[in-house]
Design a protein around this motif. Sequence first.
Motif, short mmCIF file in Angstrom:
data_model
loop_
_atom_site.label_atom_id
_atom_site.label_comp_id
_atom_site.label_asym_id
_atom_site.label_seq_id
_atom_site.Cartn_x
_atom_site.Cartn_y
_atom_site.Cartn_z
N UNK A 1 11.29 21.53 95.78
CA UNK A 1 10.41 20.35 95.70
C UNK A 1 8.89 20.30 95.81
N UNK A 2 8.70 21.05 97.00
CA UNK A 2 7.29 21.36 97.36
C UNK A 2 6.45 22.08 96.43
N UNK A 3 7.21 22.93 95.90
CA UNK A 3 6.62 23.97 94.95
C UNK A 3 6.57 23.50 93.63
N UNK A 4 7.46 22.63 93.31
CA UNK A 4 7.42 22.00 91.96
C UNK A 4 6.39 20.87 91.95
N UNK A 5 6.27 20.14 92.95
CA UNK A 5 5.28 19.23 93.08
C UNK A 5 3.76 19.53 93.26
N UNK A 6 3.55 21.04 93.56
CA UNK A 6 2.16 21.43 93.41
C UNK A 6 1.17 21.15 92.30
N UNK A 7 2.01 20.87 91.18
CA UNK A 7 0.96 20.59 90.03
C UNK A 7 0.40 19.11 89.87
N UNK A 8 0.73 18.38 90.81
CA UNK A 8 0.46 16.90 91.08
C UNK A 8 -0.52 17.04 91.86
N UNK A 9 -0.95 18.12 92.73
CA UNK A 9 -2.08 18.17 93.67
C UNK A 9 -3.37 18.48 92.97
N UNK A 10 -4.33 17.47 93.08
CA UNK A 10 -5.61 17.78 92.59
C UNK A 10 -6.51 18.25 93.44
N UNK A 11 -6.77 19.36 93.53
CA UNK A 11 -7.88 19.91 94.51
C UNK A 11 -9.14 19.59 93.97
N UNK A 12 -10.04 19.63 94.82
CA UNK A 12 -11.34 19.25 94.76
C UNK A 12 -11.89 19.93 93.41
N UNK A 13 -11.77 21.26 93.06
CA UNK A 13 -12.04 21.86 92.00
C UNK A 13 -11.87 21.11 90.54
N UNK A 14 -10.43 20.70 90.81
CA UNK A 14 -10.22 20.11 89.55
C UNK A 14 -10.69 18.39 89.41
N UNK A 15 -10.81 18.14 90.64
CA UNK A 15 -11.48 16.76 91.00
C UNK A 15 -13.12 16.61 90.12
#
Length: 479
Positions: A37-51
Amino acid sequence: MASKCKSKICNPPEQEIKVTQGTPEVTQGTPEVTPEIVAACQELVLDNDKLQTYMTTFLDNIERGLKKETHDDAVVKCIPTYVQDLPNGTETGKFLALDLGGSNFRVLIITLDGKECDMQSKVYSISHEVMQGPGEELFDFIATCLAEYAVEQGVADATLPLGFTFSFPLIQKGLTVGVLERWTKGFSCEGVIGNDVVQMLKAAIDRRGDVKIDVCAVLNDTTGTLMSCAWKNNDTRIGLIVGTGTNGCYVEKQANVELFDEPDRGSGNVIVNLEWGAFGDDGGLDFCRVQYDRDVDARSINPGKQLHEKMISGMYMGEMVRLAAERFTKEGYMFGGKGSEQLFTPDAFETRFVSDIEADAPGTYNNVKQICNDLGLADATEQDYVNLRYLCACISRRAAHLVSAGLTVLIRKVGEKKVAVGIDGTVYKNHPNFHNLMMEKIKELIEPEYEFSLMLSEDGSGRGAALVAAVAARVAAQG
């Protein structure tokens, strides 16, 4: 849910899931989130480069909306509200306000005396028949309620300034000119789209002939939020709604708003209604949208529209969690791979469940256990509770970070080093972490020379409407 407030903004208790710039972490002494689940949820993490990509795209969208040449094709419309002046604390007198934004609407009478405000109101329910009937009947009903309330309050013989909060998409052509672009929220009254709602209200009042009203302004709830907070805090330059829907507005220099076509009354500024829920409708957010976003959009009543709103607001957040939980259950990582009929039913997981689950005290599972039981998941384990709470944190954190990135752009755009943001909406008010998530992320994204604060609005759609009317009356009296 959240702990008792010690100030105007609730400082929520420490949560079992701590939020960091990366992935949420589980505190010691509790089961770890399932690695899959941790791995699958990585796509929901918006790092500062994406922001940063988000912010660059959003600023470009604002500039396109402000310019005549590109406005028609812009998805962030940047509509001038024609509200040029903010409260200065000298507004006095009695003012009426109408707040129409759903099946319930309010009539308010507000008495201002400097920084003191007395507000009385009455809520009226609009029947389904009126919501879907002829537009003239809707405004006749509003006028009847307004007249009855004026009699109840003993002001029927007075000519009071009125501010009209009309929380549907408007094309504003003046402070008292608002043309309905489209209905939302279950309304479909014929004969209103393409017409000026202020004139329709005035015509309904005239048909009665028993009440004297001076309609000074029409506005949406986002502008009302800014005005309501500006009355309390002179540094307020941005208004934000994060509730069932989301929108923002900010104070812009009139010279930058090419659609603004009224003479400058002296402030040199005008509040711009962004209609930022539509950001991304042209593909600008495709780089950070995931399959849950696409599924939510496909099943909505307006596919392809309001894509930014669908990543943030309360209308969609719960369904986003449910879709992910359904996926992980069918993959065998949650609820023993079995789930329940309720879990697999669209919209069964309400957004308030997200706030409730994240409000559980560290080491406890009272809310999440009750919600699982209500969803037919009585056999859920402690591991399931931890996984579900982690999933909620990922979805809500992404929403808070998107809002934070947008606000960072607006704080810079205002061009002042000290800016207060007035905020209203159920997600911001009820979610135990949303405020702190926003504060932390904006501090990461904004340059250190900027000083900002987030201020909870007190009834922007009601008091804010009266304040727009009060400021208009004050300016008119000054000549």
